[in-house]
Motif scaffolding. Structure first.
Motif, PDB file in Angstrom:
ATOM      1  N   ASP A 231       0.810  -1.221   0.000  1.00 54.94           N
ATOM      2  CA  ASP A 231       0.000   0.000   0.000  1.00 54.94           C
ATOM      3  C   ASP A 231       0.843   1.271   0.000  1.00 54.94           C
ATOM      4  OD1 ASP A 231      -2.161  -1.685   0.047  1.00 54.94           O
ATOM      5  OD2 ASP A 231      -2.580  -1.423   2.179  1.00 54.94           O
ATOM      6  N   LEU A 232       1.836   1.317   0.854  1.00 55.93           N
ATOM      7  CA  LEU A 232       2.650   2.532   0.913  1.00 55.93           C
ATOM      8  C   LEU A 232       3.505   2.702  -0.335  1.00 55.93           C
ATOM      9  CD1 LEU A 232       3.702   2.652   4.670  1.00 55.93           C
ATOM     10  CD2 LEU A 232       1.965   4.000   3.512  1.00 55.93           C
ATOM     11  N   MET A 233       4.013   1.604  -0.876  1.00 53.12           N
ATOM     12  CA  MET A 233       4.801   1.715  -2.107  1.00 53.12           C
ATOM     13  C   MET A 233       3.931   2.191  -3.262  1.00 53.12           C
ATOM     14  SD  MET A 233       7.927   1.394  -1.727  1.00 53.12           S
ATOM     15  CE  MET A 233       8.810   0.887  -3.162  1.00 53.12           C
ATOM     16  N   GLN A 234       2.686   1.765  -3.291  1.00 51.44           N
ATOM     17  CA  GLN A 234       1.760   2.240  -4.315  1.00 51.44           C
ATOM     18  C   GLN A 234       1.570   3.744  -4.188  1.00 51.44           C
ATOM     19  OE1 GLN A 234      -1.892   0.060  -3.986  1.00 51.44           O
ATOM     20  NE2 GLN A 234      -1.823  -0.577  -6.106  1.00 51.44           N
ATOM     21  N   SER A 235       1.466   4.205  -2.964  1.00 50.95           N
ATOM     22  CA  SER A 235       1.305   5.637  -2.715  1.00 50.95           C
ATOM     23  C   SER A 235       2.521   6.414  -3.214  1.00 50.95           C
ATOM     24  CB  SER A 235       1.102   5.879  -1.218  1.00 50.95           C
ATOM     25  OG  SER A 235       1.092   7.243  -0.932  1.00 50.95           O
ATOM     26  N   VAL A 236       3.702   5.904  -2.908  1.00 47.19           N
ATOM     27  CA  VAL A 236       4.933   6.565  -3.356  1.00 47.19           C
ATOM     28  C   VAL A 236       4.986   6.602  -4.881  1.00 47.19           C
ATOM     29  CG1 VAL A 236       7.449   6.365  -3.429  1.00 47.19           C
ATOM     30  CG2 VAL A 236       6.242   6.018  -1.278  1.00 47.19           C
ATOM     31  N   CYS A 237       4.661   5.497  -5.511  1.00 44.35           N
ATOM     32  CA  CYS A 237       4.684   5.447  -6.979  1.00 44.35           C
ATOM     33  C   CYS A 237       3.655   6.402  -7.576  1.00 44.35           C
ATOM     34  CB  CYS A 237       4.432   4.026  -7.462  1.00 44.35           C
ATOM     35  SG  CYS A 237       5.789   2.903  -7.094  1.00 44.35           S
ATOM     36  N   GLY A 238       2.494   6.494  -6.945  1.00 41.08           N
ATOM     37  CA  GLY A 238       1.461   7.410  -7.423  1.00 41.08           C
ATOM     38  C   GLY A 238       1.906   8.852  -7.352  1.00 41.08           C
ATOM     39  N   ILE A 239       2.594   9.198  -6.293  1.00 41.91           N
ATOM     40  CA  ILE A 239       3.103  10.567  -6.151  1.00 41.91           C
ATOM     41  C   ILE A 239       4.160  10.840  -7.214  1.00 41.91           C
ATOM     42  CG2 ILE A 239       4.492  12.070  -4.668  1.00 41.91           C
ATOM     43  CD1 ILE A 239       2.956  10.860  -2.282  1.00 41.91           C
ATOM     44  N   LYS A 240       5.057   9.882  -7.417  1.00 37.59           N
ATOM     45  CA  LYS A 240       6.128  10.078  -8.399  1.00 37.59           C
ATOM     46  C   LYS A 240       5.571  10.224  -9.818  1.00 37.59           C
ATOM     47  CE  LYS A 240      10.094   9.696  -8.007  1.00 37.59           C
ATOM     48  NZ  LYS A 240      11.082  10.746  -8.043  1.00 37.59           N
ATOM     49  N   VAL A 241       4.495   9.512 -10.116  1.00 37.05           N
ATOM     50  CA  VAL A 241       3.909   9.580 -11.457  1.00 37.05           C
ATOM     51  C   VAL A 241       3.215  10.922 -11.677  1.00 37.05           C
ATOM     52  CG1 VAL A 241       2.058   8.630 -12.908  1.00 37.05           C
ATOM     53  CG2 VAL A 241       3.658   7.106 -11.776  1.00 37.05           C
ATOM     54  N   GLY A 242       2.496  11.384 -10.663  1.00 37.96           N
ATOM     55  CA  GLY A 242       1.691  12.588 -10.829  1.00 37.96           C
ATOM     56  C   GLY A 242       2.387  13.885 -10.472  1.00 37.96           C
ATOM     57  N   TRP A 243       3.576  13.797  -9.918  1.00 40.02           N
ATOM     58  CA  TRP A 243       4.220  15.019  -9.438  1.00 40.02           C
ATOM     59  C   TRP A 243       5.714  14.911  -9.717  1.00 40.02           C
ATOM     60  CZ3 TRP A 243       4.842  16.293  -3.536  1.00 40.02           C
ATOM     61  CH2 TRP A 243       5.288  17.608  -3.381  1.00 40.02           C
ATOM     62  N   ASN A 244       6.175  15.631 -10.703  1.00 46.16           N
ATOM     63  CA  ASN A 244       7.587  15.589 -11.088  1.00 46.16           C
ATOM     64  C   ASN A 244       8.276  16.882 -10.676  1.00 46.16           C
ATOM     65  OD1 ASN A 244       7.492  13.057 -12.354  1.00 46.16           O
ATOM     66  ND2 ASN A 244       6.595  13.970 -14.186  1.00 46.16           N
ATOM     67  N   SER A 245       8.988  16.797  -9.584  1.00 46.79           N
ATOM     68  CA  SER A 245       9.778  17.943  -9.138  1.00 46.79           C
ATOM     69  C   SER A 245      10.767  17.470  -8.088  1.00 46.79           C
ATOM     70  CB  SER A 245       8.877  19.037  -8.557  1.00 46.79           C
ATOM     71  OG  SER A 245       8.401  18.664  -7.285  1.00 46.79           O
TER      72      SER A 245
ATOM     73  N   ALA B  51       8.948  16.359  -4.979  1.00 48.33           N
ATOM     74  CA  ALA B  51       8.383  15.011  -5.072  1.00 48.33           C
ATOM     75  C   ALA B  51       9.449  13.969  -4.758  1.00 48.33           C
ATOM     76  CB  ALA B  51       7.805  14.776  -6.461  1.00 48.33           C
ATOM     77  N   ASP B  52      10.657  14.216  -5.240  1.00 45.07           N
ATOM     78  CA  ASP B  52      11.756  13.294  -4.952  1.00 45.07           C
ATOM     79  C   ASP B  52      12.072  13.264  -3.457  1.00 45.07           C
ATOM     80  OD1 ASP B  52      11.945  12.729  -7.647  1.00 45.07           O
ATOM     81  OD2 ASP B  52      13.576  14.170  -7.994  1.00 45.07           O
ATOM     82  N   ILE B  53      12.057  14.433  -2.832  1.00 46.89           N
ATOM     83  CA  ILE B  53      12.324  14.517  -1.393  1.00 46.89           C
ATOM     84  C   ILE B  53      11.236  13.775  -0.616  1.00 46.89           C
ATOM     85  CG2 ILE B  53      12.445  16.088   0.583  1.00 46.89           C
ATOM     86  CD1 ILE B  53      13.748  18.139  -1.355  1.00 46.89           C
ATOM     87  N   LEU B  54       9.982  14.020  -1.005  1.00 51.66           N
ATOM     88  CA  LEU B  54       8.864  13.356  -0.332  1.00 51.66           C
ATOM     89  C   LEU B  54       8.938  11.842  -0.520  1.00 51.66           C
ATOM     90  CD1 LEU B  54       6.245  13.559   1.273  1.00 51.66           C
ATOM     91  CD2 LEU B  54       5.026  13.795  -0.895  1.00 51.66           C
ATOM     92  N   ALA B  55       9.243  11.405  -1.721  1.00 52.66           N
ATOM     93  CA  ALA B  55       9.355   9.968  -1.986  1.00 52.66           C
ATOM     94  C   ALA B  55      10.488   9.357  -1.166  1.00 52.66           C
ATOM     95  CB  ALA B  55       9.571   9.721  -3.473  1.00 52.66           C
ATOM     96  N   GLY B  56      11.576  10.089  -1.022  1.00 55.33           N
ATOM     97  CA  GLY B  56      12.689   9.603  -0.200  1.00 55.33           C
ATOM     98  C   GLY B  56      12.290   9.452   1.259  1.00 55.33           C
ATOM     99  N   LYS B  57      11.539  10.432   1.760  1.00 59.64           N
ATOM    100  CA  LYS B  57      11.071  10.360   3.149  1.00 59.64           C
ATOM    101  C   LYS B  57      10.079   9.218   3.328  1.00 59.64           C
ATOM    102  CE  LYS B  57      11.885  15.159   4.383  1.00 59.64           C
ATOM    103  NZ  LYS B  57      11.324  16.404   4.874  1.00 59.64           N
ATOM    104  N   GLU B  58       9.206   9.037   2.352  1.00 64.89           N
ATOM    105  CA  GLU B  58       8.253   7.929   2.436  1.00 64.89           C
ATOM    106  C   GLU B  58       8.983   6.588   2.370  1.00 64.89           C
ATOM    107  OE1 GLU B  58       5.425   8.822  -0.659  1.00 64.89           O
ATOM    108  OE2 GLU B  58       4.073   9.749   0.786  1.00 64.89           O
ATOM    109  N   GLY B  59      10.022   6.528   1.559  1.00 67.41           N
ATOM    110  CA  GLY B  59      10.829   5.306   1.495  1.00 67.41           C
ATOM    111  C   GLY B  59      11.460   4.983   2.836  1.00 67.41           C
TER     112      GLY B  59
END
Length: 102
Positions: free
Chosen positions: A34-48, A51-59
């Motif tokens: 579930d959380l990985m899906q969320s991270v992937c969804g953010i990365k797909v819809g938000w390119n900046s 977004a990379d920082i947020l994805a790193g924190k979520e990771g």
């Protein structure tokens, strides 16, 4: 303590340990799927860069949740080991008590 009481307590601890293992597995599945899906969804819809920082924190959060799931599993296994040792000790004590006379 009566043998039946010893067995009831042992069974209860083993049941609780199994529930703890199941919880650990559910937490692990939640973090991985579930959380990985969320991270992937953010990365797909938000390119900046944000977004990379947020994805790193979520990771990092996902990794921390997985570590906690492993700790829960280890605690459950420790409970089982301690319960087995206590069960054996109580059975031996019960048998000794049956043979002793005061």
């Amino acid at each position: 303590m009566l043998r039946s009481q010893i067995e009831i307590h042992f069974t209860e601890i083993m049941r609780l340990s199994q529930q703890l293992k199941e919880l650990a597995e559910k937490v692990k599945i939640f973090s991985e799927a579930d959380l990985m899906q969320s991270v992937c969804g953010i990365k797909v819809g938000w390119n900046s860069e944000c977004a990379d920082i947020l994805a790193g924190k979520e990771g990092k959060i996902i990794e921390d949740i997985n570590i906690e799931a492993q700790r829960l599993n280890a605690a459950a296994e420790e409970m089982e080991e301690q319960a087995k040792k206590m069960y054996q000790s109580e059975i031996v004590n019960s048998q000794l008590g049956a043979f002793r006379s005061y």
